[in-house]
Motif scaffolding. Structure first.
Motif, short mmCIF file in Angstrom:
data_model
loop_
_atom_site.label_atom_id
_atom_site.label_comp_id
_atom_site.label_asym_id
_atom_site.label_seq_id
_atom_site.Cartn_x
_atom_site.Cartn_y
_atom_site.Cartn_z
N ALA A 44 0.81 -1.22 0.00
CA ALA A 44 0.00 0.00 0.00
C ALA A 44 0.84 1.27 0.00
O ALA A 44 0.34 2.35 -0.34
CB ALA A 44 -0.93 -0.01 1.23
N GLN A 45 2.10 1.17 0.39
CA GLN A 45 2.93 2.36 0.53
C GLN A 45 3.70 2.73 -0.74
O GLN A 45 4.17 3.86 -0.84
CB GLN A 45 3.95 2.16 1.67
N CYS A 46 3.84 1.78 -1.68
CA CYS A 46 4.77 2.07 -2.79
C CYS A 46 4.23 1.55 -4.12
O CYS A 46 3.39 0.65 -4.16
CB CYS A 46 6.13 1.43 -2.50
N ARG A 47 4.80 2.15 -5.15
CA ARG A 47 4.65 1.61 -6.50
C ARG A 47 5.97 0.92 -6.83
O ARG A 47 7.04 1.47 -6.61
CB ARG A 47 4.39 2.72 -7.51
N LEU A 48 5.88 -0.31 -7.33
CA LEU A 48 7.10 -1.06 -7.63
C LEU A 48 7.00 -1.65 -9.03
O LEU A 48 6.02 -2.32 -9.35
CB LEU A 48 7.29 -2.19 -6.60
N ALA A 49 8.03 -1.38 -9.84
CA ALA A 49 8.08 -1.94 -11.19
C ALA A 49 9.29 -2.86 -11.29
O ALA A 49 10.37 -2.55 -10.76
CB ALA A 49 8.18 -0.83 -12.24
N VAL A 50 9.10 -3.98 -11.96
CA VAL A 50 10.19 -4.92 -12.21
C VAL A 50 10.54 -4.83 -13.69
O VAL A 50 9.70 -5.06 -14.56
CB VAL A 50 9.78 -6.37 -11.85
N VAL A 51 11.80 -4.49 -13.97
CA VAL A 51 12.29 -4.35 -15.34
C VAL A 51 13.23 -5.51 -15.64
O VAL A 51 14.23 -5.69 -14.95
CB VAL A 51 13.02 -3.00 -15.53
N ALA A 52 12.88 -6.31 -16.63
CA ALA A 52 13.73 -7.45 -17.00
C ALA A 52 14.90 -6.94 -17.84
O ALA A 52 14.76 -6.04 -18.66
CB ALA A 52 12.93 -8.48 -17.78
N MET A 53 16.04 -7.56 -17.62
CA MET A 53 17.25 -7.23 -18.38
C MET A 53 17.75 -8.51 -19.04
O MET A 53 17.17 -9.58 -18.91
CB MET A 53 18.32 -6.67 -17.42
#
Length: 998
Positions: A195-204
């Motif tokens: 609820a506190q954050c936006r998190l994005a996972v970027v594949a490399m």
């Protein structure tokens, strides 16, 4: 199943025929009660025999059957023998993967996932895999669901439903779905953090490029932002806990094994940096601190999980940084160093089995493609792909890589990746090593369709593809063109007319309008030729600008391209052999001589791309070629035309090598041993002229007398010709000597000899496109008043009675160069006592030599010439050094064998070794002689005509300076250095020549 003792059963024989390695064990398995209903079914044996490893497939089947409940067991067996699709998929997977066999033994009902395929099941995407993982609520259930999805994916792969690229893309899509499922589990476990954050996972890496392996680290970068009203520090802490938990879910080993490692070490600062950063923090790091390899890694960045908007913002923000990375200083060398470090870190005992990192391995292809993408992708968006194979195809379509090279790389890469896939699929372990065990190699070969002799066929194919990659990787990855293109400003790799005009002026082109016309003629159009020219031109313009005459370089390139542009090899040579393009640029922009020689036969440009092409040919090699050509010709004129063509080609070879060695290239610095440069040129030109004279002599004799002249005839080289010290503009100083053959009168012999001399001189000066060779016989007895050719007896009589001291001095350079070898040796034997007189020279002779030298200095110096800059007659110039050395030769040659040489530098070194001159003085004279010789060579190279002093034209004198190693704007330093060096040499001459004791 019983058999007569000593006789093998028919089942045993059939198993052997179907490819089983251990038929006895297989026979025992088939005898199990659980397989009673299918053991004699021929369809089953045939299907097992079609797998990569029939023994492994049968063992895996038995384990599934044994694990199934009794009621389900018969359903499996019935479906197996009646449904070919299931049979092929299930047994195909069991024969290729022990690990998936283990999974099916633990979860036997998962075989049902292979029973039916809808159309969408043939090529599933992320959404289909997400549905397959939807019921996973914890790490164990996620692993089971992941393996079930992997089972269907592997079945499509081993049955050939999907190709290599599709399989790799599906593996990446499955990884994407898995990361999303793992993140969902982590969020469910910590809703307050979510609820506190936006998190994005970027594949490399390979996951980002949608080209993943079966077992590979999944490289990721995490980007976080605080939600509205949340403190950023707290939000980043929450995002970090979520990211770490997601990584553990995928990476940790449970009772159901592991999925794969999630690796976040590509993030800013690597392991030392925070696991999660905000977007602004990422950008601040990349703009200020990032290294070249980090931009290369970002090429494959793709948002795959978490907040989609934040992920998209990240990719959009870093994209300009990625495609501007090639503007960074030392970009290409940095990437190449990374590649070399990877190879250097492989243990020696593994490098030959290393499929990924070894020479000719997968990394070679990937690095080469990525480098080309980053260099050329600045101005060509079609290259913006994370997929190696797609990028390779785009590079070929854009003309950046040859189509044939791209096709071979594509084929090799697909084969090597297929090997890697099947090696990893066996035990689902992360490895890139080709196995050594025979059984493993056999299974690997069979899995790739090799059935006759799988081990031999596999090794042969592997070595062939690795060899292709190694060869093409060296051409493409290390291609020097890229280094130069990478140093251009972003807009320059595709020049508009306006941008080109501005840049041309800035680079010092004297006539930008003409240069633009050349550029337009070379690069306009949509042909492949024009595309390649547009790739080459930006870097060539830079190389031309690095010279004293960029306009001449560009004009010369247009002329050569107009002459050769329609030949299939010309542009390929310049594009694929980096040395050829840079060498051509150096040659075309360094002066007039070399381009003039090249334009007379433009195909000689191939010399510039051959590693051995710039090595001068030996005299023996040249004479063999010349004499063979004369023998094939129909008449003397056509014979000597061929001979002069050879001379022109070899003059171009010599001038090109001299220019390239003097300027240096970006891979090979300029030659620092200037004496070696001078010696190479002198020897090459002298050998070439000797072969030319030999060819003209043979042609003149054949035209009138056939194979045998009525008199033995020899040509004696004199001056710089005999001393192997010819410069580009030197005449060939010679003497002609003959000796009548037995039974031939003196008159007939003399007529024949004079006729040959006249014909040789005529043939070598006929007006043609090739440069003439002027024969100068003025050093003969009695000079211009004496006969052109004499018998050996006549020379002997003249020298015994009339010889002057200057003639003995001139004979110090005498050396046979063509004609009758025995007669040439006899001539040298005749003159040795004259040039190396016993007990040396008397006082009168020394005094006469000094008088002649002083007279020459005062009378022969051209009117108005600066004596401090005249290379031949000026202060400390060639004449000063040579007369000083020659005086020592005549005084001491009788006692010091080392002095008996026609070469100035050799004689000077011998005099120093004999302590006839101090080493410091010898060094001073040598330095001055080498410098004066180089200036003469430079003047001829720059102006296309000989000269003994520096040019007056500013551009020409600047070109001489560049040849001598001076940077632009340092002409004054060059002239000061010349005066200083020759002034010191003159001081030595004053002491050693004019003040020396007899």
């Amino acid at each position: 199943m019983t058999t007569v003792p000593g006789r093998r059963s028919s089942t045993f024989t059939r198993l052997l025929r179907h490819g089983f390695i251990d038929p006895s064990a297989a026979e025992q398995l088939l005898d199990l009660n659980e397989l009673a209903s299918v053991r004699s079914d021929p369809v089953l044996l045939e299907a097992l025999g079609a797998t990569a490893d029939p023994d492994l497939a049968l063992r895996g089947l038995v384990r599934i059957v044994e694990a199934e409940a009794e009621g389900e067991r018969q359903v499996l067996l019935d479906t197996l023998v009646t449904a070919k699709p299931l049979r092929d998929r299930l047994l195909g997977v069991l024969g290729a993967s022990e690990a998936l066999g283990d999974h099916l033994a633990r979860h036997p009902r998962d075989w049902q996932a292979l029973v039916t395929y809808e159309a969408v099941d043939l090529h599933p995407g992320v959404a289909e895999f997400e549905r397959g993982l939807a019921e996973a609520v914890d790490p164990d259930s996620l692993r089971v669901a992941y393996r079930r999805c992997l089972l269907t994916l592997a079945a499509r792969d081993v049955c050939g439903t999907t190709d290599l690229a599709q399989t790799a893309a599906e593996l990446a899509d499955l990884a994407t779905a898995t990361l999303r499922a793992a993140l969902a589990i982590a969020r469910t476990a910590a809703p307050e953090d979510a609820a506190q954050c936006r998190l994005a996972v970027v594949a490399m890496g390979k996951c980002g490029g949608r080209e993943l392996n079966y077992v590979s680290d999944v490289d990721v970068i995490f980007v976080g932002e605080a939600r509205d009203g949340v403190d950023e520090t707290k939000a980043m802490q929450a995002a970090t806990r979520l990211a770490a938990h997601m990584m553990r879910i995928c990476s940790e080993t449970t009772v159901e094994g592991t999925i794969w490692e999630v690796d976040a070490n590509l993030r800013p600062e690597g392991r030392n940096g925070p696991l999660v950063r905000t977007l602004s923090s990422h950008l601040a790091y990349y703009q200020r601190w990032a290294k070249t390899w980090e931009f290369q890694a970002l090429l494959k960045a793709r948002a795959v999980a978490g907040d989609p908007e934040l992920g998209a913002e990240y990719v959009e923000a870093v994209s300009p940084l990625v495609w501007g990375a090639a503007d960074r200083e030392n970009f290409v060398p940095d990437v190449q160093k990374m590649r070399r470090r990877v190879v250097d870190n492989i243990p020696v005992d593994r490098i030959e089995r290393e499929l990924k990192l070894g020479p000719g391995g997968l990394r070679d292809v990937e690095f080469a493609v990525q480098l080309l993408q980053l260099v050329h992708g600045r101005s060509d968006a079609s290259l913006h792909s994370g997929s190696t194979l797609k990028a390779l195809r785009a590079l070929a379509e854009g003309g950046y890589v040859g189509r044939a090279d791209a096709a071979q790389l594509d084929e090799a890469y697909r084969f090597l990746r297929s090997m890697e896939h099947r090696i990893q699929l066996y035990r689902l372990r992360r490895t890139h090593l080709v196995p050594e065990d025979e059984a493993d190699l056999r299974r690997l070969g069979r899995s790739l369709g090799m059935r006759t002799d799988p081990v031999t066929e596999l090794n042969k194919a592997w070595k062939r593809h690795a060899s292709v990659v190694r060869r093409l990787h060296e051409k493409i990855f290390y291609r020097p063109l890229l280094d130069a293109v990478a140093q251009l400003a972003p807009a320059e790799s595709r020049l508009s007319a306006k941008a080109a005009a501005i840049r041309l002026e800035a680079l010092g082109y004297a006539d930008p309008a003409a240069a633009l016309r050349h550029l337009e003629a070379l690069s306009s159009g949509v042909t492949r030729k024009a595309a390649i020219q547009r790739t080459l031109l930006p870097v060539l313009l830079g190389w031309f600008a690095d010279s004293a005459d960029p306009d001449a370089g560009l004009l010369g390139f247009r002329k050569v391209s107009d002459a050769l542009g329609k030949t299939p090899w010309y542009l390929r040579l310049l594009r694929d052999e980096g040395a050829a393009a840079e060498n051509l640029a150096r040659v075309l922009s360094a002066g007039r001589l070399a381009p003039d020689l090249l334009m007379r036969a433009p195909e000689a440009v191939t010399i510039l791309g051959d590693p051995e092409g710039l090595t001068p040919r030996t005299r023996a090699h040249l004479e063999q070629e010349v004499l063979a050509a004369v023998g094939r010709a129909g008449d003397a004129e056509s014979a000597v035309a061929v001979v002069r063509g050879v001379r022109r080609r070899e003059l171009f070879r010599t001038t090109a090598a001299d220019l390239i060695d003097s300027y240096g290239t970006e891979d090979n610095p300029a030659e620092q041993d200037h004496g070696a440069l001078v010696d190479r040129v002198g020897s090459a030109v002298s050998d070439l002229n000797a072969a030319t004279v030999a060819g003209a002599l043979r042609a003149a004799v054949r035209a009138r007398w056939g194979d045998t002249l009525p008199t033995r005839f020899a040509v004696i080289g004199m001056g710089r010709f005999g001393g192997h010290e010819l410069s580009y503009g030197s005449d060939a100083d010679v003497l002609f000597v003959h000796r009548p053959r037995e039974g031939v009168s003196d008159e007939e012999a003399a007529r024949a000899a004079n006729t040959v001399v006249g014909e040789m001189r005529r043939l070598l000066q006929l007006p043609t496109a090739d440069p003439p060779l002027l024969i100068d016989a003025d050093l003969r007895p009695e000079g211009k008043s004496g006969p052109l050719v004499r018998t050996l007896k006549s020379y002997e009589a003249y020298y015994r009675r009339w010889s002057l001291v200057w003639e003995s001095q001139a004979l110090l350079r005498a050396e046979p160069v063509a004609g009758d070898e025995e007669l040439g040796r006899d001539f040298i034997e005749l003159v040795d006592p004259l040039r190396y007189p016993m007990e040396g020279l008397g006082e009168d002779a020394v005094r006469e030599i000094r008088r002649l030298k002083a007279r020459m200095e005062s009378e022969r110096m051209p009117r108005g010439a600066d004596p401090t800059l005249h290379t031949k007659l000026g202060r400390g110039g060639l004449s000063d050094v040579e007369w000083t050395v020659q005086l020592m030769q005549m005084q001491h040659g009788w006692a010091e064998p080392g002095l008996r040489t026609t070469r100035t530098r050799e004689a000077l070194a011998a005099a120093c070794a004999a302590e006839l001159i101090p080493a410091e003085d010898a060094q001073t004279l040598d330095e001055a002689w080498v410098l004066a010789t180089r200036v003469r060579n430079a003047v001829m190279l720059v102006r296309g005509r000989p000269g003994d002093t520096f040019p007056s034209d500013p551009r020409e004198v600047a070109a001489v300076g560049r040849y001598l190693g001076y940077e632009p704007g340092h002409v004054g330093d060059m002239l000061d250095d010349y005066r200083r060096i020759t002034r010191r040499a003159r001081a030595v001459v004053e002491e050693r020549f004019y003040g020396a004791a007899a």
